[in-house]
Design a protein around this motif. Structure first.
Motif, PDB file in Angstrom:
ATOM      1  N   ALA A  36       0.818  -1.215   0.000  1.00 25.67           N
ATOM      2  CA  ALA A  36       0.000   0.000   0.000  1.00 25.67           C
ATOM      3  C   ALA A  36       0.853   1.266   0.000  1.00 25.67           C
ATOM      4  CB  ALA A  36      -0.936   0.012   1.206  1.00 25.67           C
ATOM      5  N   ARG A  37       2.109   1.158   0.394  1.00 23.76           N
ATOM      6  CA  ARG A  37       3.017   2.304   0.453  1.00 23.76           C
ATOM      7  C   ARG A  37       3.946   2.390  -0.757  1.00 23.76           C
ATOM      8  NH1 ARG A  37       1.576   1.327   5.625  1.00 23.76           N
ATOM      9  NH2 ARG A  37       1.748   3.046   7.107  1.00 23.76           N
ATOM     10  N   LEU A  38       3.906   1.389  -1.628  1.00 23.41           N
ATOM     11  CA  LEU A  38       4.781   1.387  -2.794  1.00 23.41           C
ATOM     12  C   LEU A  38       4.412   2.507  -3.758  1.00 23.41           C
ATOM     13  CD1 LEU A  38       4.936  -2.431  -3.657  1.00 23.41           C
ATOM     14  CD2 LEU A  38       6.730  -1.050  -2.574  1.00 23.41           C
ATOM     15  N   ASN A  39       5.423   3.082  -4.385  1.00 23.06           N
ATOM     16  CA  ASN A  39       5.193   4.027  -5.480  1.00 23.06           C
ATOM     17  C   ASN A  39       6.002   3.538  -6.683  1.00 23.06           C
ATOM     18  OD1 ASN A  39       7.574   4.672  -4.204  1.00 23.06           O
ATOM     19  ND2 ASN A  39       7.097   6.813  -3.896  1.00 23.06           N
ATOM     20  N   PRO A  40       5.424   2.559  -7.422  1.00 20.75           N
ATOM     21  CA  PRO A  40       6.162   1.880  -8.490  1.00 20.75           C
ATOM     22  C   PRO A  40       6.264   2.652  -9.806  1.00 20.75           C
ATOM     23  CG  PRO A  40       3.954   1.004  -8.351  1.00 20.75           C
ATOM     24  CD  PRO A  40       4.099   1.979  -7.215  1.00 20.75           C
ATOM     25  N   THR A  41       5.673   3.832  -9.867  1.00 20.49           N
ATOM     26  CA  THR A  41       5.803   4.659 -11.068  1.00 20.49           C
ATOM     27  C   THR A  41       6.721   5.831 -10.739  1.00 20.49           C
ATOM     28  OG1 THR A  41       3.939   6.105 -10.544  1.00 20.49           O
ATOM     29  CG2 THR A  41       3.422   4.061 -11.713  1.00 20.49           C
ATOM     30  N   ARG A  42       6.915   6.731 -11.663  1.00 27.74           N
ATOM     31  CA  ARG A  42       7.763   7.889 -11.413  1.00 27.74           C
ATOM     32  C   ARG A  42       7.104   8.866 -10.446  1.00 27.74           C
ATOM     33  NH1 ARG A  42      10.380   9.727 -17.061  1.00 27.74           N
ATOM     34  NH2 ARG A  42      12.082  10.383 -15.742  1.00 27.74           N
ATOM     35  N   SER A  43       5.829   8.696 -10.194  1.00 33.86           N
ATOM     36  CA  SER A  43       5.099   9.528  -9.257  1.00 33.86           C
ATOM     37  C   SER A  43       5.439   9.136  -7.818  1.00 33.86           C
ATOM     38  CB  SER A  43       3.598   9.338  -9.498  1.00 33.86           C
ATOM     39  OG  SER A  43       2.845   9.878  -8.441  1.00 33.86           O
ATOM     40  N   ALA A  44       5.239  10.039  -6.899  1.00 34.50           N
ATOM     41  CA  ALA A  44       5.409   9.741  -5.474  1.00 34.50           C
ATOM     42  C   ALA A  44       4.155   9.118  -4.877  1.00 34.50           C
ATOM     43  CB  ALA A  44       5.764  11.013  -4.715  1.00 34.50           C
ATOM     44  N   LEU A  45       3.090   8.971  -5.680  1.00 37.12           N
ATOM     45  CA  LEU A  45       1.815   8.463  -5.162  1.00 37.12           C
ATOM     46  C   LEU A  45       1.857   6.968  -4.894  1.00 37.12           C
ATOM     47  CD1 LEU A  45      -0.677  10.386  -7.480  1.00 37.12           C
ATOM     48  CD2 LEU A  45      -0.157  10.862  -5.073  1.00 37.12           C
ATOM     49  N   SER A  46       1.110   6.569  -3.879  1.00 38.09           N
ATOM     50  CA  SER A  46       0.907   5.159  -3.536  1.00 38.09           C
ATOM     51  C   SER A  46      -0.597   4.942  -3.382  1.00 38.09           C
ATOM     52  CB  SER A  46       1.613   4.825  -2.217  1.00 38.09           C
ATOM     53  OG  SER A  46       0.999   5.536  -1.142  1.00 38.09           O
ATOM     54  N   ILE A  47      -1.017   3.686  -3.356  1.00 36.86           N
ATOM     55  CA  ILE A  47      -2.443   3.393  -3.149  1.00 36.86           C
ATOM     56  C   ILE A  47      -2.894   3.935  -1.794  1.00 36.86           C
ATOM     57  CG2 ILE A  47      -4.175   1.581  -2.870  1.00 36.86           C
ATOM     58  CD1 ILE A  47      -3.272   1.731  -5.749  1.00 36.86           C
ATOM     59  N   GLU A 150     -12.284  15.018  -9.968  1.00 36.41           N
ATOM     60  CA  GLU A 150     -11.126  14.745  -9.125  1.00 36.41           C
ATOM     61  C   GLU A 150     -11.097  13.291  -8.656  1.00 36.41           C
ATOM     62  OE1 GLU A 150      -8.347  16.721  -8.132  1.00 36.41           O
ATOM     63  OE2 GLU A 150      -9.102  17.705  -9.930  1.00 36.41           O
ATOM     64  N   LEU A 151     -12.249  12.751  -8.276  1.00 33.01           N
ATOM     65  CA  LEU A 151     -12.273  11.345  -7.855  1.00 33.01           C
ATOM     66  C   LEU A 151     -11.893  10.423  -9.008  1.00 33.01           C
ATOM     67  CD1 LEU A 151     -15.471  11.266  -5.599  1.00 33.01           C
ATOM     68  CD2 LEU A 151     -13.063  11.285  -4.864  1.00 33.01           C
ATOM     69  N   ALA A 152     -12.378  10.728 -10.209  1.00 33.76           N
ATOM     70  CA  ALA A 152     -12.023   9.916 -11.376  1.00 33.76           C
ATOM     71  C   ALA A 152     -10.521  10.000 -11.655  1.00 33.76           C
ATOM     72  CB  ALA A 152     -12.819  10.368 -12.595  1.00 33.76           C
ATOM     73  N   ARG A 153      -9.948  11.188 -11.498  1.00 36.54           N
ATOM     74  CA  ARG A 153      -8.502  11.345 -11.700  1.00 36.54           C
ATOM     75  C   ARG A 153      -7.732  10.460 -10.715  1.00 36.54           C
ATOM     76  NH1 ARG A 153      -7.002  15.938 -13.901  1.00 36.54           N
ATOM     77  NH2 ARG A 153      -8.595  17.137 -12.802  1.00 36.54           N
ATOM     78  N   HIS A 154      -8.147  10.482  -9.447  1.00 34.71           N
ATOM     79  CA  HIS A 154      -7.442   9.686  -8.438  1.00 34.71           C
ATOM     80  C   HIS A 154      -7.702   8.185  -8.621  1.00 34.71           C
ATOM     81  CE1 HIS A 154      -5.853  13.183  -6.629  1.00 34.71           C
ATOM     82  NE2 HIS A 154      -6.991  13.613  -6.117  1.00 34.71           N
ATOM     83  N   ALA A 155      -8.899   7.823  -9.051  1.00 32.05           N
ATOM     84  CA  ALA A 155      -9.163   6.406  -9.339  1.00 32.05           C
ATOM     85  C   ALA A 155      -8.271   5.930 -10.472  1.00 32.05           C
ATOM     86  CB  ALA A 155     -10.641   6.203  -9.681  1.00 32.05           C
ATOM     87  N   GLY A 156      -8.051   6.790 -11.473  1.00 30.67           N
ATOM     88  CA  GLY A 156      -7.137   6.437 -12.564  1.00 30.67           C
ATOM     89  C   GLY A 156      -5.710   6.287 -12.087  1.00 30.67           C
ATOM     90  N   HIS A 157      -5.274   7.204 -11.215  1.00 35.44           N
ATOM     91  CA  HIS A 157      -3.936   7.060 -10.628  1.00 35.44           C
ATOM     92  C   HIS A 157      -3.810   5.714  -9.921  1.00 35.44           C
ATOM     93  CE1 HIS A 157      -3.750  11.730 -10.114  1.00 35.44           C
ATOM     94  NE2 HIS A 157      -3.247  11.375 -11.278  1.00 35.44           N
ATOM     95  N   ALA A 158      -4.796   5.411  -9.078  1.00 38.59           N
ATOM     96  CA  ALA A 158      -4.752   4.169  -8.300  1.00 38.59           C
ATOM     97  C   ALA A 158      -4.753   2.941  -9.214  1.00 38.59           C
ATOM     98  CB  ALA A 158      -5.929   4.116  -7.332  1.00 38.59           C
ATOM     99  N   ASP A 159      -5.512   2.997 -10.292  1.00 36.70           N
ATOM    100  CA  ASP A 159      -5.576   1.896 -11.247  1.00 36.70           C
ATOM    101  C   ASP A 159      -4.196   1.607 -11.831  1.00 36.70           C
ATOM    102  OD1 ASP A 159      -6.774  -0.048 -12.893  1.00 36.70           O
ATOM    103  OD2 ASP A 159      -7.204   1.409 -14.465  1.00 36.70           O
ATOM    104  N   ILE A 160      -3.511   2.641 -12.268  1.00 34.68           N
ATOM    105  CA  ILE A 160      -2.179   2.467 -12.866  1.00 34.68           C
ATOM    106  C   ILE A 160      -1.186   1.954 -11.829  1.00 34.68           C
ATOM    107  CG2 ILE A 160      -0.211   3.729 -13.846  1.00 34.68           C
ATOM    108  CD1 ILE A 160      -2.390   5.538 -15.219  1.00 34.68           C
ATOM    109  N   ILE A 161      -1.214   2.538 -10.637  1.00 30.76           N
ATOM    110  CA  ILE A 161      -0.279   2.115  -9.592  1.00 30.76           C
ATOM    111  C   ILE A 161      -0.514   0.652  -9.231  1.00 30.76           C
ATOM    112  CG2 ILE A 161       0.365   2.461  -7.158  1.00 30.76           C
ATOM    113  CD1 ILE A 161      -0.183   5.508  -7.718  1.00 30.76           C
ATOM    114  N   ARG A 162      -1.783   0.262  -9.072  1.00 32.83           N
ATOM    115  CA  ARG A 162      -2.070  -1.131  -8.708  1.00 32.83           C
ATOM    116  C   ARG A 162      -1.608  -2.097  -9.802  1.00 32.83           C
ATOM    117  NH1 ARG A 162      -5.011  -4.301  -4.934  1.00 32.83           N
ATOM    118  NH2 ARG A 162      -4.328  -6.409  -5.472  1.00 32.83           N
ATOM    119  N   GLU A 163      -1.823  -1.749 -11.060  1.00 37.55           N
ATOM    120  CA  GLU A 163      -1.343  -2.634 -12.138  1.00 37.55           C
ATOM    121  C   GLU A 163       0.170  -2.783 -12.081  1.00 37.55           C
ATOM    122  OE1 GLU A 163      -2.818  -2.753 -16.098  1.00 37.55           O
ATOM    123  OE2 GLU A 163      -4.609  -1.599 -15.562  1.00 37.55           O
ATOM    124  N   GLN A 164       0.877  -1.723 -11.700  1.00 37.18           N
ATOM    125  CA  GLN A 164       2.333  -1.814 -11.593  1.00 37.18           C
ATOM    126  C   GLN A 164       2.765  -2.683 -10.412  1.00 37.18           C
ATOM    127  OE1 GLN A 164       4.812  -0.459 -13.703  1.00 37.18           O
ATOM    128  NE2 GLN A 164       2.976  -0.325 -14.972  1.00 37.18           N
TER     129      GLN A 164
END
Length: 197
Positions: A36-47, A150-164
């Protein structure tokens, strides 16, 4: 997805908010605290960080005291630091605790949206990150659609991070997280056994 229906405008907004929140919650399904704390993309975001940030977005105004942006758009260093803290789980925070807050606030915000009049007069505060330095008068529907955006934007971020993290996709995660059956296009997610050599 928000299933097709003949609804009034405000019910539609409430359903779209709930649908985006469902996808966000599902993005954490089956993750460990470490994942849940991983940030596997170039972003600092995590799930975990995204869900914590959405908790902030859904928080009642009293929980955001000191973070208001005054006319002119100047943000104090303390308010900026507090806002940036909403994007990452600290060592003293857990994914389970963050999800617990999320679940409570999800119910409350969907009920609140459903109770509104989209045509009511409203205003939005300054948004200096967009170059909007003063408050603006709007109809409430503007704010509701912006929340969905905004929620859709964050859901998209989470989708990409989870796939990674493990290849899991939103459709299968939502089925697993909500206990729904398989569809012709997706099976409920389950953890994959590691390959043996």
């Amino acid at each position: 997805m928000y299933a097709p229906a003949v609804h009034d405008e405000i019910t539609g907004y409430a359903e779209y908010v709930d649908q985006q929140l469902e996808a966000l919650r599902a993005s954490a399904h089956g993750l460990t605290e470490e994942q849940a704390r991983l940030n596997p993309t170039r972003s600092a975001l995590s799930i975990g960080g995204i869900i914590k940030h959405v908790n902030h977005v859904m928080a009642p105004p009293a929980d955001k005291e000191g973070m208001e942006i005054p006319e002119g758009g100047e943000i104090s260093a303390d308010a900026f630091a507090a806002f940036m803290d909403t994007f990452a789980l600290r060592a003293d925070e857990t994914l389970a605790g963050t999800i617990e807050v999320f679940d409570r606030r999800r119910v409350a915000i969907v009920e609140w949206v459903a109770s509104l009049d989209a045509d009511a007069d409203s205003s939005v505060p300054p948004a200096p990150w967009f170059g909007q330095m003063t408050s603006s008068d709007v109809k409430l529907r503007y704010s509701l659609v912006h929340v969905i955006e905004e929620l859709a934007r964050h859901a998209g971020h989470a989708d990409i991070i989870r796939e990674q993290i493990d290849g899991a996709q939103t459709g299968e995660l939502v089925l697993a997280d909500t206990g729904r059956p398989a569809t012709p296009f997706a099976q409920p997610w389950s953890a994959k056994e590691p390959a043996t050599s």
